[in-house]
Motif scaffolding. Structure first.
Motif, PDB file in Angstrom:
ATOM      1  N   GLY A  52       9.363  -5.137 -11.824  1.00 51.76           N
ATOM      2  CA  GLY A  52       9.122  -4.070 -12.781  1.00 51.76           C
ATOM      3  C   GLY A  52       7.772  -4.276 -13.468  1.00 51.76           C
ATOM      4  O   GLY A  52       6.755  -4.529 -12.835  1.00 51.76           O
ATOM      5  N   PHE A  53       7.790  -4.221 -14.815  1.00 52.38           N
ATOM      6  CA  PHE A  53       6.579  -4.498 -15.588  1.00 52.38           C
ATOM      7  C   PHE A  53       6.420  -5.994 -15.869  1.00 52.38           C
ATOM      8  O   PHE A  53       5.410  -6.414 -16.425  1.00 52.38           O
ATOM      9  CB  PHE A  53       6.648  -3.753 -16.933  1.00 52.38           C
ATOM     10  CG  PHE A  53       6.450  -2.265 -16.831  1.00 52.38           C
ATOM     11  CD1 PHE A  53       5.169  -1.736 -16.721  1.00 52.38           C
ATOM     12  CD2 PHE A  53       7.530  -1.409 -16.828  1.00 52.38           C
ATOM     13  CE1 PHE A  53       4.982  -0.362 -16.636  1.00 52.38           C
ATOM     14  CE2 PHE A  53       7.351  -0.041 -16.742  1.00 52.38           C
ATOM     15  CZ  PHE A  53       6.077   0.488 -16.641  1.00 52.38           C
ATOM     16  N   SER A  54       7.424  -6.786 -15.543  1.00 46.90           N
ATOM     17  CA  SER A  54       7.445  -8.207 -15.939  1.00 46.90           C
ATOM     18  C   SER A  54       6.708  -9.089 -14.936  1.00 46.90           C
ATOM     19  O   SER A  54       6.718  -8.831 -13.722  1.00 46.90           O
ATOM     20  CB  SER A  54       8.901  -8.690 -16.060  1.00 46.90           C
ATOM     21  OG  SER A  54       9.607  -7.918 -16.988  1.00 46.90           O
ATOM     22  N   ARG A  55       6.109 -10.146 -15.453  1.00 41.61           N
ATOM     23  CA  ARG A  55       5.472 -11.174 -14.630  1.00 41.61           C
ATOM     24  C   ARG A  55       5.852 -12.530 -15.207  1.00 41.61           C
ATOM     25  O   ARG A  55       6.075 -12.687 -16.406  1.00 41.61           O
ATOM     26  CB  ARG A  55       3.943 -11.026 -14.634  1.00 41.61           C
ATOM     27  CG  ARG A  55       3.430  -9.677 -14.139  1.00 41.61           C
ATOM     28  CD  ARG A  55       3.710  -9.444 -12.659  1.00 41.61           C
ATOM     29  NE  ARG A  55       3.157  -8.183 -12.183  1.00 41.61           N
ATOM     30  CZ  ARG A  55       3.835  -7.039 -12.107  1.00 41.61           C
ATOM     31  NH1 ARG A  55       5.091  -6.986 -12.541  1.00 41.61           N
ATOM     32  NH2 ARG A  55       3.260  -5.946 -11.630  1.00 41.61           N
TER      33      ARG A  55
ATOM     34  N   LYS B  54       0.828  -1.211   0.000  1.00 39.93           N
ATOM     35  CA  LYS B  54       0.000   0.000   0.000  1.00 39.93           C
ATOM     36  C   LYS B  54       0.860   1.258   0.000  1.00 39.93           C
ATOM     37  O   LYS B  54       0.362   2.363   0.248  1.00 39.93           O
ATOM     38  CB  LYS B  54      -0.929   0.000   1.209  1.00 39.93           C
ATOM     39  CG  LYS B  54      -1.855  -1.206   1.295  1.00 39.93           C
ATOM     40  CD  LYS B  54      -2.783  -1.078   2.502  1.00 39.93           C
ATOM     41  CE  LYS B  54      -3.601  -2.344   2.713  1.00 39.93           C
ATOM     42  NZ  LYS B  54      -2.788  -3.435   3.260  1.00 39.93           N
ATOM     43  N   SER B  55       2.147   1.093  -0.275  1.00 34.23           N
ATOM     44  CA  SER B  55       3.059   2.229  -0.308  1.00 34.23           C
ATOM     45  C   SER B  55       2.624   3.270  -1.332  1.00 34.23           C
ATOM     46  O   SER B  55       2.198   2.932  -2.447  1.00 34.23           O
ATOM     47  CB  SER B  55       4.470   1.735  -0.648  1.00 34.23           C
ATOM     48  OG  SER B  55       5.315   2.808  -0.994  1.00 34.23           O
ATOM     49  N   GLN B  56       2.723   4.542  -0.966  1.00 31.07           N
ATOM     50  CA  GLN B  56       2.379   5.618  -1.891  1.00 31.07           C
ATOM     51  C   GLN B  56       3.301   5.620  -3.110  1.00 31.07           C
ATOM     52  O   GLN B  56       2.901   6.037  -4.195  1.00 31.07           O
ATOM     53  CB  GLN B  56       2.441   6.968  -1.175  1.00 31.07           C
ATOM     54  CG  GLN B  56       1.287   7.203  -0.223  1.00 31.07           C
ATOM     55  CD  GLN B  56      -0.058   7.130  -0.934  1.00 31.07           C
ATOM     56  OE1 GLN B  56      -0.273   7.787  -1.957  1.00 31.07           O
ATOM     57  NE2 GLN B  56      -0.969   6.314  -0.404  1.00 31.07           N
ATOM     58  N   MET B  57       4.542   5.135  -2.918  1.00 32.72           N
ATOM     59  CA  MET B  57       5.463   5.075  -4.052  1.00 32.72           C
ATOM     60  C   MET B  57       4.973   4.095  -5.111  1.00 32.72           C
ATOM     61  O   MET B  57       5.048   4.366  -6.312  1.00 32.72           O
ATOM     62  CB  MET B  57       6.863   4.683  -3.561  1.00 32.72           C
ATOM     63  CG  MET B  57       7.562   5.772  -2.784  1.00 32.72           C
ATOM     64  SD  MET B  57       9.226   5.285  -2.272  1.00 32.72           S
ATOM     65  CE  MET B  57       8.850   4.148  -0.940  1.00 32.72           C
ATOM     66  N   LEU B  58       4.451   2.942  -4.669  1.00 36.23           N
ATOM     67  CA  LEU B  58       3.892   1.986  -5.622  1.00 36.23           C
ATOM     68  C   LEU B  58       2.597   2.526  -6.219  1.00 36.23           C
ATOM     69  O   LEU B  58       2.354   2.395  -7.428  1.00 36.23           O
ATOM     70  CB  LEU B  58       3.645   0.643  -4.940  1.00 36.23           C
ATOM     71  CG  LEU B  58       3.080  -0.458  -5.849  1.00 36.23           C
ATOM     72  CD1 LEU B  58       4.065  -0.800  -6.967  1.00 36.23           C
ATOM     73  CD2 LEU B  58       2.733  -1.713  -5.046  1.00 36.23           C
ATOM     74  N   ALA B  59       1.772   3.161  -5.398  1.00 36.53           N
ATOM     75  CA  ALA B  59       0.511   3.715  -5.894  1.00 36.53           C
ATOM     76  C   ALA B  59       0.761   4.749  -6.980  1.00 36.53           C
ATOM     77  O   ALA B  59      -0.003   4.845  -7.949  1.00 36.53           O
ATOM     78  CB  ALA B  59      -0.270   4.343  -4.734  1.00 36.53           C
ATOM     79  N   ALA B  60       1.844   5.499  -6.855  1.00 40.61           N
ATOM     80  CA  ALA B  60       2.155   6.520  -7.860  1.00 40.61           C
ATOM     81  C   ALA B  60       2.465   5.879  -9.210  1.00 40.61           C
ATOM     82  O   ALA B  60       2.089   6.423 -10.265  1.00 40.61           O
ATOM     83  CB  ALA B  60       3.336   7.368  -7.392  1.00 40.61           C
ATOM     84  N   THR B  61       3.129   4.729  -9.205  1.00 37.10           N
ATOM     85  CA  THR B  61       3.422   4.066 -10.486  1.00 37.10           C
ATOM     86  C   THR B  61       2.149   3.509 -11.112  1.00 37.10           C
ATOM     87  O   THR B  61       2.024   3.482 -12.339  1.00 37.10           O
ATOM     88  CB  THR B  61       4.447   2.925 -10.311  1.00 37.10           C
ATOM     89  OG1 THR B  61       3.856   1.835  -9.596  1.00 37.10           O
ATOM     90  CG2 THR B  61       5.701   3.398  -9.586  1.00 37.10           C
TER      91      THR B  61
ATOM     92  N   ASP C  76       1.411   4.500 -14.757  1.00 33.66           N
ATOM     93  CA  ASP C  76       1.644   3.481 -15.774  1.00 33.66           C
ATOM     94  C   ASP C  76       0.490   2.516 -15.973  1.00 33.66           C
ATOM     95  O   ASP C  76       0.549   1.663 -16.862  1.00 33.66           O
ATOM     96  CB  ASP C  76       2.907   2.687 -15.423  1.00 33.66           C
ATOM     97  CG  ASP C  76       4.143   3.573 -15.331  1.00 33.66           C
ATOM     98  OD1 ASP C  76       4.317   4.421 -16.224  1.00 33.66           O
ATOM     99  OD2 ASP C  76       4.916   3.424 -14.374  1.00 33.66           O
ATOM    100  N   GLY C  77      -0.527   2.577 -15.121  1.00 28.64           N
ATOM    101  CA  GLY C  77      -1.679   1.709 -15.308  1.00 28.64           C
ATOM    102  C   GLY C  77      -1.513   0.317 -14.741  1.00 28.64           C
ATOM    103  O   GLY C  77      -2.400  -0.524 -14.906  1.00 28.64           O
TER     104      GLY C  77
END
Length: 339
Positions: free
Chosen positions: A335-338, A29-36, A40-41
């Motif tokens: 990152g963007f990878s899964r 729930k970090s704001q840093m993750l929420a910002a991405t 970036d969607g």
């Protein structure tokens, strides 16, 4: 037991999130993750997946069940607001800087305690290069091990859980900044006297030669880490606690392709140890992930909270020789990878 263990994210912060919450780091729930996510969607998993106040953590659940909990070593996962480290060029011996370093250490320890730890000490908020003055940007396993032993001494009469987060083998690995650095240099400034809890650092090359092992910084740092683990084991034995302790020894990501979701970044052989071993023997082929550590440790401790949901599952049955898979598949994110 040597386990066929994986990490669900192959760098330190999201991996530590998984270990301490039993959930995938994209749940942060970090704001840093929420910002991405807003930008970036999708969640872009990296060093932005912090544990924040209010998150359910392994130490908090153990603490609520009557365990004394402690953390020493590297943080890099609990969010600390309003901390501005000293400049890289700052003189750690200047009086105002000494006071600032001590105040920062108290702040870090206070934040860690707010997440469910009764004890916090020898905290590196980041890797050595990210803590402030260049003069203090060294590893100090003696300092970390000393606080680990202090925790055991303080709570030896009660059930306890120690999260020992070594800064080694992460860089810097050169002798002058790791195993052969100034033993008084710590993330909170220079100590008046160095800790005496580990074998002398100058004995490391000699002991490597005696063991027929190549003398270089990589092997020296591994022996130094071995000394630190040995100090904890010795103190447990001194207090008669070794036979009633389970030890998890693991890395937070693979070493051959860190930061990728290839095998070299996510595969991370680990050891779960107790005196006399487990019924499964010395190796298990059941594939487990670091999201499974929290539920496994809680089951070992006899702690259950039906209101808590984990992505991980306990692999205690695997330790007792049951070979059924605990996951239909393993999942990884970076990152963007899964994968």
């Amino acid at each position: 037991l040597m386990a066929e263990q994986y990490v669900s994210a192959p760098v330190c912060t999201p991996s530590r999130f998984c270990c301490l919450t039993g959930r995938y780091a994209s749940h942060s729930k970090s704001q840093m993750l929420a910002a991405t996510i807003r930008r970036d969607g999708q969640s872009v998993v990296g060093w932005n997946t912090k544990i924040i106040l209010g998150d359910v953590t392994l130490p908090r659940l153990l603490q609520q069940a009557g365990y004394k909990t402690g953390m020493v070593g590297k943080n890099h996962v609990f969010h600390v607001a309003d901390r501005k480290p000293l400049d890289y060029r700052a003189d750690p011996n200047a009086p105002q800087n000494k006071a600032k370093l001590l105040a920062d250490q108290r702040l870090l320890c206070d934040v860690i305690k707010q997440h469910g730890f009764d004890y916090a000490g020898a905290i590196y908020h980041n890797n050595p290069d990210g803590n402030g003055p260049r003069a203090l940007a060294v590893h100090n396993l003696d300092w970390i091990a000393d606080h680990g032993v202090r925790f055991i001494d303080r709570y030896k009469e009660q059930p306890f859980f120690l999260y020992f987060a070594s800064t080694v083998p992460h860089g810097p690995g050169g002798a002058s900044r790791s195993w052969n650095s100034d033993p008084r240099a710590t993330a909170q400034g220079y100590l008046d006297t160095p800790p005496q809890i580990l074998p002398p650092r100058e004995s490391i090359p000699k002991r490597l030669r005696q063991a027929g092992v190549q003398v270089d910084d990589r092997h020296a740092n591994m022996l130094w880490l071995d000394d630190a683990v040995g100090a904890l084991l010795q103190r447990l034995e001194d207090h008669g606690l070794l036979q009633n302790t389970v030890i998890f020894f693991f890395n937070d990501h693979g070493q051959r392709a860190k930061g990728t979701l290839y095998q070299g970044g996510i595969h991370d052989p680990s050891i779960v140890w107790r005196q006399g071993g487990f019924p499964c023997g010395s190796r298990s082929e059941v594939r487990v992930s670091n999201i499974d550590f929290a539920p496994t440790i809680l089951e070992i401790a006899g702690v259950s909270d039906p209101t808590v949901t984990f992505d991980g599952r306990s692999f205690l049955a695997a330790l007792y020789g049951k070979n059924d898979p605990i996951h239909e598949s393993l999942y990884f994110e970076m990152g963007f990878s899964r994968a």
